[in-house]
Write an enzyme that holds these catalytic residues in place. Structure first.
Site, PDB file in Angstrom:
ATOM      1  N   ARG A 107       0.852  -1.201   0.000  1.00 15.94           N
ATOM      2  CA  ARG A 107       0.000   0.000   0.000  1.00 15.94           C
ATOM      3  C   ARG A 107       0.878   1.239   0.000  1.00 15.94           C
ATOM      4  O   ARG A 107       0.937   1.973   0.983  1.00 15.94           O
ATOM      5  CB  ARG A 107      -0.965  -0.078   1.159  1.00 15.94           C
ATOM      6  CG  ARG A 107      -2.044  -1.080   0.763  1.00 15.94           C
ATOM      7  CD  ARG A 107      -3.130  -1.205   1.705  1.00 15.94           C
ATOM      8  NE  ARG A 107      -4.347  -1.587   0.991  1.00 15.94           N
ATOM      9  CZ  ARG A 107      -5.473  -1.817   1.573  1.00 15.94           C
ATOM     10  NH1 ARG A 107      -5.590  -1.700   2.857  1.00 15.94           N
ATOM     11  NH2 ARG A 107      -6.528  -2.161   0.863  1.00 15.94           N
ATOM     12  N   GLN A 112      -1.084   2.401  -5.838  1.00 17.45           N
ATOM     13  CA  GLN A 112      -2.518   2.622  -5.594  1.00 17.45           C
ATOM     14  C   GLN A 112      -3.384   2.200  -6.780  1.00 17.45           C
ATOM     15  O   GLN A 112      -4.475   1.678  -6.601  1.00 17.45           O
ATOM     16  CB  GLN A 112      -2.770   4.087  -5.260  1.00 17.45           C
ATOM     17  CG  GLN A 112      -2.623   4.344  -3.771  1.00 17.45           C
ATOM     18  CD  GLN A 112      -2.904   5.777  -3.379  1.00 17.45           C
ATOM     19  OE1 GLN A 112      -3.294   6.589  -4.199  1.00 17.45           O
ATOM     20  NE2 GLN A 112      -2.701   6.085  -2.120  1.00 17.45           N
ATOM     21  N   ASP A 115      -4.212  -1.521  -6.644  1.00 16.06           N
ATOM     22  CA  ASP A 115      -4.731  -2.011  -5.365  1.00 16.06           C
ATOM     23  C   ASP A 115      -6.165  -2.541  -5.530  1.00 16.06           C
ATOM     24  O   ASP A 115      -7.144  -1.824  -5.322  1.00 16.06           O
ATOM     25  CB  ASP A 115      -4.668  -0.850  -4.351  1.00 16.06           C
ATOM     26  CG  ASP A 115      -5.076  -1.273  -2.955  1.00 16.06           C
ATOM     27  OD1 ASP A 115      -5.545  -2.412  -2.784  1.00 16.06           O
ATOM     28  OD2 ASP A 115      -4.932  -0.456  -2.034  1.00 16.06           O
ATOM     29  N   SER A 118      -8.587  -2.548  -2.470  1.00 20.61           N
ATOM     30  CA  SER A 118      -9.302  -1.285  -2.229  1.00 20.61           C
ATOM     31  C   SER A 118     -10.431  -1.084  -3.227  1.00 20.61           C
ATOM     32  O   SER A 118     -11.534  -0.705  -2.849  1.00 20.61           O
ATOM     33  CB  SER A 118      -8.341  -0.097  -2.316  1.00 20.61           C
ATOM     34  OG  SER A 118      -7.482  -0.101  -1.219  1.00 20.61           O
ATOM     35  N   TYR A 212      -3.011  -1.030   8.763  1.00 13.75           N
ATOM     36  CA  TYR A 212      -3.954  -2.099   9.101  1.00 13.75           C
ATOM     37  C   TYR A 212      -4.093  -2.231  10.614  1.00 13.75           C
ATOM     38  O   TYR A 212      -3.242  -1.756  11.366  1.00 13.75           O
ATOM     39  CB  TYR A 212      -3.443  -3.440   8.559  1.00 13.75           C
ATOM     40  CG  TYR A 212      -3.524  -3.597   7.064  1.00 13.75           C
ATOM     41  CD1 TYR A 212      -4.742  -3.785   6.439  1.00 13.75           C
ATOM     42  CD2 TYR A 212      -2.386  -3.576   6.283  1.00 13.75           C
ATOM     43  CE1 TYR A 212      -4.828  -3.959   5.070  1.00 13.75           C
ATOM     44  CE2 TYR A 212      -2.453  -3.748   4.911  1.00 13.75           C
ATOM     45  CZ  TYR A 212      -3.678  -3.938   4.310  1.00 13.75           C
ATOM     46  OH  TYR A 212      -3.752  -4.103   2.959  1.00 13.75           O
TER      47      TYR A 212
HETATM   48  P1  NAD Z   1      -9.081  -4.225   6.275  1.00 14.87           P
HETATM   49  O1  NAD Z   1     -10.025  -4.682   5.216  1.00 14.87           O
HETATM   50  O2  NAD Z   1      -7.929  -5.100   6.639  1.00 14.87           O
HETATM   51  O3  NAD Z   1      -9.919  -3.953   7.624  1.00 14.87           O
HETATM   52  C1  NAD Z   1     -11.081  -3.158   7.623  1.00 14.87           C
HETATM   53  C2  NAD Z   1     -11.132  -2.338   8.892  1.00 14.87           C
HETATM   54  O4  NAD Z   1     -11.436  -3.179  10.002  1.00 14.87           O
HETATM   55  C3  NAD Z   1      -9.828  -1.620   9.249  1.00 14.87           C
HETATM   56  O5  NAD Z   1     -10.056  -0.226   9.291  1.00 14.87           O
HETATM   57  C4  NAD Z   1      -9.469  -2.190  10.627  1.00 14.87           C
HETATM   58  O6  NAD Z   1      -8.832  -1.234  11.472  1.00 14.87           O
HETATM   59  C5  NAD Z   1     -10.841  -2.585  11.144  1.00 14.87           C
HETATM   60  N1  NAD Z   1     -10.859  -3.524  12.284  1.00 14.87           N
HETATM   61  C6  NAD Z   1     -10.070  -4.601  12.524  1.00 14.87           C
HETATM   62  N2  NAD Z   1     -10.448  -5.197  13.679  1.00 14.87           N
HETATM   63  C7  NAD Z   1     -11.500  -4.489  14.180  1.00 14.87           C
HETATM   64  C8  NAD Z   1     -12.335  -4.594  15.338  1.00 14.87           C
HETATM   65  N3  NAD Z   1     -12.157  -5.567  16.243  1.00 14.87           N
HETATM   66  N4  NAD Z   1     -13.311  -3.669  15.506  1.00 14.87           N
HETATM   67  C9  NAD Z   1     -13.507  -2.676  14.617  1.00 14.87           C
HETATM   68  N5  NAD Z   1     -12.767  -2.523  13.499  1.00 14.87           N
HETATM   69  C10 NAD Z   1     -11.777  -3.411  13.290  1.00 14.87           C
HETATM   70  O7  NAD Z   1      -8.506  -2.809   5.940  1.00 14.87           O
HETATM   71  P2  NAD Z   1      -8.606  -1.940   4.611  1.00 14.87           P
HETATM   72  O8  NAD Z   1      -9.951  -1.346   4.509  1.00 14.87           O
HETATM   73  O9  NAD Z   1      -8.135  -2.763   3.460  1.00 14.87           O
HETATM   74  O10 NAD Z   1      -7.524  -0.805   4.857  1.00 14.87           O
HETATM   75  C11 NAD Z   1      -7.241  -0.265   6.101  1.00 14.87           C
HETATM   76  C12 NAD Z   1      -6.510   1.056   5.915  1.00 14.87           C
HETATM   77  O11 NAD Z   1      -5.383   0.910   5.023  1.00 14.87           O
HETATM   78  C13 NAD Z   1      -7.347   2.133   5.248  1.00 14.87           C
HETATM   79  O12 NAD Z   1      -8.230   2.772   6.095  1.00 14.87           O
HETATM   80  C14 NAD Z   1      -6.235   3.080   4.781  1.00 14.87           C
HETATM   81  O13 NAD Z   1      -5.831   3.923   5.814  1.00 14.87           O
HETATM   82  C15 NAD Z   1      -5.118   2.146   4.446  1.00 14.87           C
HETATM   83  N6  NAD Z   1      -4.994   2.048   2.968  1.00 14.87           N
HETATM   84  C16 NAD Z   1      -3.906   2.606   2.394  1.00 14.87           C
HETATM   85  C17 NAD Z   1      -3.743   2.536   1.009  1.00 14.87           C
HETATM   86  C18 NAD Z   1      -2.544   3.147   0.355  1.00 14.87           C
HETATM   87  O14 NAD Z   1      -1.825   3.841   0.997  1.00 14.87           O
HETATM   88  N7  NAD Z   1      -2.301   2.859  -0.902  1.00 14.87           N
HETATM   89  C19 NAD Z   1      -4.690   1.890   0.232  1.00 14.87           C
HETATM   90  C20 NAD Z   1      -5.810   1.335   0.847  1.00 14.87           C
HETATM   91  C21 NAD Z   1      -5.937   1.416   2.224  1.00 14.87           C
END
Ligand code: NAD
Length: 362
Positions: A107, A112, A115, A118, A212
């Site tokens: 990430r 991006q 990805d 996402s 994450y």
């Molecule tokens: P994910 O699908 O792994 O998880 C989804 C969400 O579940 C996360 O926000 C995590 O904190 C939350 N979670 C885990 N356990 C939990 C619990 N017990 N209770 C409540 N929530 C809980 O994550 P995702 O959506 O693929 O991505 C997470 C973060 O990664 C995004 O918010 C973003 O900040 C980052 N991201 C960065 C890039 C990049 O830089 N290129 C791209 C995509 C996402």
């Protein structure tokens, strides 16, 4: 679909020859003739192409029978679920395939556009809200009518990552009152900027690497369920999206918590396929618990196949083009993206994260 006519043109423009399994685009409303017009050779059967293809683009991991047909040294790009599909990864290594796992694309900003987690999560978050709205016997927005005023629906989103934030935005657009919770307090501002309330629980944060969440203890999850229970009970819709990479989905909502919700309420569990965030979820089924509906729909992005294919195919094409030079494959393991998502190469599992997930010593 891992290829749409626009991305086919992109690949052909980069000097590649592109073939398609006839009819493969039908589920995404993409008939063969659109591909032919883009310059793609349409073959009768995928098996024929697997023998000679230097690179294979797919959505789901190949079956064992497909892996056996792949040319040694061929490049494969698809979702591979390295955390749970160890046998597939080992088989790809044994067959000498260079396999890229979309789950492992780093990430970083340069990646991006590759990805797929996402792009597909965003579609899931959007669709989850529409599925809930469809099943809820209530309006989402406040309605002022001659027959009286109707209060807006209350939506709770658990997990405010990519899918959760899109769910919040969609529920807000429909006029619901939205609140959200995540174990990473870093998302508080994003949640608030979408017009939702961020629920703060007196629990330690669970921020892991790369944005994450880290894996949480049973004790943490028990306390979390206790504290979030009252918010679940007063919601009309609960959308759960919580995940920890490479782990079973954390259990956020117990059967008792579901039973405390009003009849007619709806839960959409987007983690259904990785074990479920809700105790009573059944992947691929709708479950009725005392009038509360729990939707465990599998592969939600496939229910919006036209747009999700467009986005997915673009992610895949960008990843492929990152390893193409002058119309030929040119892998560079010093490249952070290739190093990050290449799982098997030269007969071995080469990726440290995948090795950890498979339990193989590095
Ligand atoms: P994910 O699908 O792994 O998880 C989804 C969400 O579940 C996360 O926000 C995590 O904190 C939350 N979670 C885990 N356990 C939990 C619990 N017990 N209770 C409540 N929530 C809980 O994550 P995702 O959506 O693929 O991505 C997470 C973060 O990664 C995004 O918010 C973003 O900040 C980052 N991201 C960065 C890039 C990049 O830089 N290129 C791209 C995509 C996402």
């Amino acid at each position: 679909m891992a290829l749409v006519p626009d991305t086919a043109k992109l690949l052909i423009g980069a000097g590649l020859e592109v073939s398609l399994e006839g009819g493969a685009g039908a589920g995404a409303y993409l008939p063969d003739d659109l591909y032919t017009k883009a310059g793609v050779t349409v073959e009768g059967r995928a098996g024929t192409m697997l023998h000679y293809a230097d690179a294979v683009l797919k959505v789901q991991a190949p079956r064992e029978s497909e892996i056996a047909l792949l040319k040694k040294g061929a490049l494969l790009i698809s979702f591979l679920q390295p955390a749970t599909q160890g046998d597939t990864i080992r088989s790809l290594a044994q067959h000498g395939i260079t396999a890229f796992s979309l789950e492992l694309v780093p990430r970083i900003s340069r990646a991006q556009s590759m990805d797929a987690l996402s792009s597909q999560a965003s579609a899931s978050g959007y669709k989850a809200v529409l599925m809930a709205a469809d099943r809820l016997g209530k309006f989402f927005p406040m309605m002022m009518t001659a027959a009286g005023t109707v209060a807006p629906a209350r939506v709770l989103v658990m997990g405010a990552g990519v899918a959760g934030l899109q769910a919040i935005a969609t529920a807000r657009r429909l006029g619901a009152v939205v609140s959200a919770y995540d174990v990473r307090p870093a998302v508080k501002e994003e949640v608030q900027s979408l017009g939702a309330t961020f629920i703060e629980l007196p629990l330690e944060t669970q921020e892991g690497e790369g944005g994450y969440a880290r894996e949480q203890s049973d004790e943490f999850l028990r306390k979390q369920r206790e504290l979030i229970g009252e918010h679940v009970a007063k919601s009309d819709v609960v959308i759960t999206t919580a995940a920890v990479p490479g782990r079973r989905a954390p259990l956020l909502v117990t059967g008792d918590m579901v039973k405390a919700m009003r009849a007619g309420s709806v839960i959409v569990d987007l983690a259904a396929e990785t074990g479920g965030n809700v105790e009573l979820t059944q992947a691929g089924k709708d479950v009725d618990v005392g009038g509360v509906t729990i939707l465990g729909t599998r592969n939600v992005p496939s229910t919006m196949a036209l747009h999700t294919s467009q986005l997915y195919a673009r992610n895949v094409a960008n990843l492929l083009l990152n390893v193409v030079k002058n119309g030929a494959l040119a892998l560079d393991f010093a490249d952070e993206i290739t190093k990050g998502c290449c799982v098997t190469h030269g007969g071995e599992v080469v990726n440290e994260r995948a090795k950890q997930m498979l339990g193989t010593p590095s």
